[in-house]
Design a protein around this motif. Structure first.
Motif, short mmCIF file in Angstrom:
data_model
loop_
_atom_site.label_atom_id
_atom_site.label_comp_id
_atom_site.label_asym_id
_atom_site.label_seq_id
_atom_site.Cartn_x
_atom_site.Cartn_y
_atom_site.Cartn_z
N ALA A 66 44.85 45.50 70.76
CA ALA A 66 42.80 46.02 72.20
C ALA A 66 42.43 47.02 71.10
CB ALA A 66 43.97 46.25 72.77
N ILE A 67 43.57 48.24 70.48
CA ILE A 67 42.72 48.83 70.09
C ILE A 67 41.91 49.10 68.75
CG2 ILE A 67 43.40 51.55 68.88
CD1 ILE A 67 46.32 50.93 70.82
N ALA A 68 42.50 48.09 68.25
CA ALA A 68 42.03 47.72 66.10
C ALA A 68 40.05 47.10 66.66
CB ALA A 68 42.58 46.44 65.52
N PHE A 69 40.31 46.03 67.65
CA PHE A 69 39.25 45.33 67.97
C PHE A 69 38.16 46.64 68.60
CE2 PHE A 69 41.34 41.21 67.96
CZ PHE A 69 40.27 40.73 66.67
N GLY A 70 38.93 47.21 70.01
CA GLY A 70 37.53 48.65 70.35
C GLY A 70 37.47 49.38 69.43
N THR A 71 37.68 49.74 68.59
CA THR A 71 37.50 50.71 67.43
C THR A 71 36.35 49.80 66.62
OG1 THR A 71 39.89 51.58 66.97
CG2 THR A 71 37.83 52.31 65.70
N ILE A 72 36.63 48.50 66.16
CA ILE A 72 35.87 48.03 65.38
C ILE A 72 33.91 47.81 66.60
CG2 ILE A 72 34.69 45.44 64.67
CD1 ILE A 72 37.75 45.50 63.87
#
Length: 95
Positions: A66-72
């Motif tokens: 979730a953090i990776a996709f949110g950052t993207i």
């Protein structure tokens, strides 16, 4: 409980599609870049939960995803906004 949550998810998907399909093309990019920037709230929540309450391995993996996709999503939203605002800048005169 699972069936109720799935029903809410499906209804939210239909409502979101209905709302977005009514937005004119000229407003679609600013609307989407703004909502992508709001995704920063998800990042903050995921970081807090990861630091304080994620005990299981699956929880931690899902939070990292979730953090990776949110950052993207946040970075993409700001890039789209910057590109869109660049279209309104005047041309620099040639020297």
């Amino acid at each position: 409980m699972l069936v109720q949550n799935l029903a809410i998810l499906v209804l939210a998907g239909f409502v979101g599609f209905a709302v977005i399909s009514k937005v004119p093309n000229t407003l679609h990019t600013p609307l989407m870049s703004g909502t992508n920037a709001i995704h920063g709230i998800v990042l903050l929540g995921a970081l807090i939960v990861l630091g304080l309450g994620a005990t299981g391995t699956l929880d931690q993996i899902l939070l990292v995803v979730a953090i990776a996709f949110g950052t993207i999503n946040v970075v993409g939203g700001f890039l789209v906004t910057d590109r869109m605002l660049g279209m309104f800048k005047g041309k620099e005169p040639r020297k």
